[in-house]
Design a protein around this motif. Structure first.
Motif, mmCIF file in Angstrom:
data_model
loop_
_atom_site.group_PDB
_atom_site.id
_atom_site.type_symbol
_atom_site.label_atom_id
_atom_site.label_comp_id
_atom_site.label_asym_id
_atom_site.label_seq_id
_atom_site.Cartn_x
_atom_site.Cartn_y
_atom_site.Cartn_z
ATOM 1 N N LYS A 272 0.828 -1.105 -0.064
ATOM 2 C CA LYS A 272 -0.422 0.493 0.142
ATOM 3 C C LYS A 272 0.781 0.890 -0.010
ATOM 4 N N LEU A 273 2.191 1.328 1.003
ATOM 5 C CA LEU A 273 2.882 2.234 0.950
ATOM 6 C C LEU A 273 3.731 2.788 -0.124
ATOM 7 N N GLU A 356 -3.377 -7.068 -16.676
ATOM 8 C CA GLU A 356 -3.269 -7.178 -15.373
ATOM 9 C C GLU A 356 -3.143 -7.138 -14.114
ATOM 10 N N CYS A 357 -2.115 -7.323 -13.808
ATOM 11 C CA CYS A 357 -1.889 -8.012 -12.503
ATOM 12 C C CYS A 357 -2.825 -7.706 -11.710
ATOM 13 N N PRO A 363 -6.391 -6.062 -5.672
ATOM 14 C CA PRO A 363 -5.690 -4.470 -4.979
ATOM 15 C C PRO A 363 -4.286 -4.875 -4.805
ATOM 16 N N ILE A 364 -3.306 -5.389 -4.805
ATOM 17 C CA ILE A 364 -2.453 -5.458 -4.486
ATOM 18 C C ILE A 364 -2.080 -4.239 -3.965
ATOM 19 N N GLN A 365 -2.014 -3.734 -4.616
ATOM 20 C CA GLN A 365 -1.549 -1.681 -3.664
ATOM 21 C C GLN A 365 -2.224 -1.254 -2.654
ATOM 22 N N VAL A 369 -0.541 -5.960 3.814
ATOM 23 C CA VAL A 369 0.052 -7.192 3.926
ATOM 24 C C VAL A 369 -0.576 -8.240 2.741
ATOM 25 N N VAL A 370 0.290 -8.684 2.332
ATOM 26 C CA VAL A 370 -0.470 -9.407 0.676
ATOM 27 C C VAL A 370 -1.480 -10.456 1.129
ATOM 28 N N TYR A 371 -2.326 -10.981 0.694
ATOM 29 C CA TYR A 371 -2.795 -12.024 0.368
ATOM 30 C C TYR A 371 -3.295 -12.623 -0.971
ATOM 31 N N GLN A 372 -3.257 -14.036 -1.014
ATOM 32 C CA GLN A 372 -3.583 -14.933 -2.360
ATOM 33 C C GLN A 372 -4.912 -13.892 -2.345
ATOM 34 N N TYR A 373 -5.646 -14.043 -3.471
ATOM 35 C CA TYR A 373 -6.747 -13.198 -3.623
ATOM 36 C C TYR A 373 -7.624 -14.166 -4.583
ATOM 37 N N SER A 374 -7.094 -15.059 -5.317
ATOM 38 C CA SER A 374 -7.484 -15.444 -6.411
ATOM 39 C C SER A 374 -7.621 -17.060 -5.893
#
Ligand code: HEC
Ligand code: HEC
Ligand code: HEC
Ligand code: HEC
Ligand code: HEC
Ligand code: HEC
Length: 428
Positions: A272-273, A356-357, A363-365, A369-374
């Motif tokens: 996010k940052l 697109e990523c 919404p990685i941006q 903390v990243v999580y598995q979206y799909s």
């Protein structure tokens, strides 16, 4: 009958609404934050050069400099081409330390003014530096021509938001349709009730009813009858069984699926940052994502490009220094992981397919903390291959295939039309 019809109506409106919101997503993605579309309002430089400069600036300079007059880490660069000569700027950007050491008065002055923070060196060609400067100039001109940014989409030209506005209007429109439908439904029910009571009165008053008919006409609504009815009981049991089965199947099929997986990482690194607020491009860190199978996780050296200057005292940043001192990699916890039997290639999707990523990673941006979206299941891959039209335009390789396809079927030429659902494409 009537209710089935109504249900079908509501369902199809739901599907419509979803379609619309998907379009909205696409429309929004079309306008990347900070995209420089608007920058062509410019004193003559080639827009392609400006675009190239914009990308270089975003990837390499934007964390420390604005193209306007705000000071971030280094000075705002608006008007810098006026206050310095081009050759000075080229030497400075390529290696500011060398210029300072050579005793150049301007260089020493600006270095001292900014508390002797060393700006990193950049291995750019002269033309690349010129493109960055062209971009900075064009931004200064655009800022004068377009004084405000539109609707929070920073840097987007006015009017580019129209897509989202229109979709917003469609969303509001659908709400209205739904409300109208509900009102119509209520009116219908009330009218039907009125008609029955009218008919009942009419029959009771004006007709001679035999005993059976009288009973039917005057019957009261009796809940215990429903409750005792065999048909209703069987139905309830059946629904119960189906729901239970569905839940167990979901659980069983869910073994090995890690959707939502969000492990704690060794350093509190925030997308996010970095990718959100500071708009660092994904491929600044995931360097191979457009060129090869794997996206790659950045090494500590990439962090050091900036963190040798930024937040050096933060305990989280100290962890990066420690990893480098010990010559050990930072042990990031892997989140996305396909089983070995499946083959997935990033460049095929990001570079060739133009996906697109965010379509796959969410919404990685916006994630601290990243999580598995799909879900990353086979069904997920195949669904998208069935639905996504292939971009075949201007690629002669596809011409015959597309013709053949159009002769035999009406649908679009999708990834799966090109064999994207054949087992061997994804399995070794
Ligand atoms: C890590 C932060 C950082 C990055 C990244 C960075 N700079 Fe700088 N830059 C500075 C600092 C700090 C100064 C002020 C001089 C000093 O302390 O060395 C500066 C000064 C400058 C100056 C001189 C400004 C003036 O008023 O004379 C220019 C031009 C410049 N940078 C361009 C760039 C360009 C172009 C890029 C990207 C290719 C870039 N910088 C990337 C930190 C950075
Ligand atoms: C400043 C560097 C940096 C930038 C910019 C960046 N990332 Fe990352 N990314 C990382 C690091 C470090 C990790 C590993 C730690 C973590 O998962 O947070 C990571 C992890 C990930 C992961 C999870 C990898 C796994 O373990 O499965 C995904 C997906 C991802 N990034 C996508 C993106 C996308 C999409 C963007 C652009 C919107 C982006 N990243 C921008 C540094 C970056
Ligand atoms: C292109 C420049 C850039 C790169 C590369 C970069 N960062 Fe950052 N980082 C920043 C900026 C800018 C901030 C925000 C500083 C602030 O808010 O004062 C930041 C903040 C942070 C913070 C929060 C520090 C704190 O305590 O507030 C952490 C942690 C961090 N970065 C980790 C990393 C890691 C790990 C990497 C490498 C994977 C990395 N960064 C790569 C520019 C960068
Ligand atoms: C079509 C879907 C899709 C798109 C688009 C996509 N990814 Fe991925 N990504 C995946 C899958 C699937 C994996 C897991 C790969 C594996 O385990 O082999 C993954 C894994 C990753 C990882 C973990 C490291 C690795 O390579 O396994 C990172 C980082 C990452 N992606 C970043 C990105 C970035 C950045 C973009 C955009 C430039 C992007 N991805 C676009 C599906 C996608
Ligand atoms: C969001 C949509 C999307 C998802 C999800 C997706 N793909 Fe794809 N995939 C595409 C597109 C679009 C192409 C076509 C790229 C091109 O060639 O233009 C493609 C092409 C491919 C190809 C090459 C097919 C060929 O005909 O050469 C393979 C292999 C592949 N994908 C594997 C996967 C796997 C494995 C997954 C799941 C882990 C996956 N894809 C998920 C959109 C997707
Ligand atoms: C678009 C890519 C793609 C295509 C085409 C594809 N698969 Fe898969 N398949 C995958 C992925 C990704 C996984 C791993 C998913 C998971 O772990 O849930 C997988 C998993 C499997 C598994 C293992 C299931 C498990 O639970 O471990 C089998 C068996 C399989 N596929 C067979 C096939 C067969 C047979 C075909 C052709 C009819 C086929 N696949 C076509 C992507 C694909």
């Amino acid at each position: 009958m009537f209710y089935t019809f109504l249900l079908a109506l509501v369902v199809s409106f739901g599907a419509l609404a979803q379609g619309a919101s998907e379009q909205a997503e696409v429309a929004q993605k079309g306008v990347e934050p900070g995209s420089t579309e608007g920058a062509s309002v410019d004193g003559g430089a080639d827009p392609a050069v400006i675009d190239a400069g914009a990308a270089l600036f975003k990837n390499n300079c934007a964390v420390c400099h604005s193209a306007g007059s705000d000071v971030i880490v280094g000075p705002g660069l608006k008007g810098v081409t006026g206050r310095r000569s081009e050759s000075w700027l080229i030497s400075w950007i390529k290696n500011s330390q060398a210029l300072i050491q050579s005793g150049d008065a301007e260089a020493v002055a600006v270095y001292n003014e900014y508390n002797k923070q060393a700006m990193p060196s950049f291995a750019f060609s002269d033309d690349e530096v010129r493109s960055i400067l062209a971009y900075i100039d064009s931004e200064a001109n655009t800022a004068a021509a377009v004084p405000t940014t539109v609707g929070g989409v920073e840097g987007a030209a006015p009017g580019q938001n129209v897509g989202t506005d229109a979709i917003g209007a469609v969303g509001g429109y659908l709400d209205i349709i739904l409300v109208v439908l509900i009102v119509v439904l209520i009116v219908l029910v009330v009218t039907l009730l009125l008609i029955t009571s009218l008919l009942k009165n009419y029959l009771n008053k004006n007709r001679q009813l035999d005993e059976y008919d009288a009973e039917v006409v005057n019957q009261r609504f009796d809940f215990s009858k429903i409750y005792k009815s065999k048909a209703v009981r069987t139905l309830v049991v059946l629904i119960f069984v189906v729901v239970l089965l569905d839940l167990t199947i979901d659980k069983v099929m869910g073994v090995g699926i890690q959707q939502g997986y969000q492990p704690k990482q060794p350093i509190a690194f925030s997308h996010k940052l970095h990718a959100g607020e500071h708009q660092i491009n994904c491929n600044y860190c995931h360097t191979t994502v457009y060129e090869s199978k794997s996206a790659s996780i950045p090494s500590a050296n990439i962090c050091m490009n900036c963190h040798s200057q930024i937040q050096t005292q933060s305990p989280e940043i100290q962890k990066i220094y420690r990893a480098i001192e010990r010559n050990e990699p930072i042990e990031w916890v892997r989140i996305h992981n396909l089983p070995d039997l499946a083959y997935f290639n990033h460049s095929q999707h990001t570079q060739v397919g133009g996906v697109e990523c965010q379509t796959c990673h969410g919404p990685i941006q916006e994630m601290d903390v990243v999580y598995q979206y799909s879900p990353l299941t086979m069904g997920w891959c195949i669904d998208c291959h069935r639905e996504t039209p292939l971009n075949t335009e201007g690629n002669q390789y596809y011409d015959n295939l597309v013709q053949l396809h159009e002769a035999s079927s009406k649908g679009a030429f999708t990834v799966s039309s090109n064999g994207g659902t054949e087992c061997s494409k994804c399995h070794y």
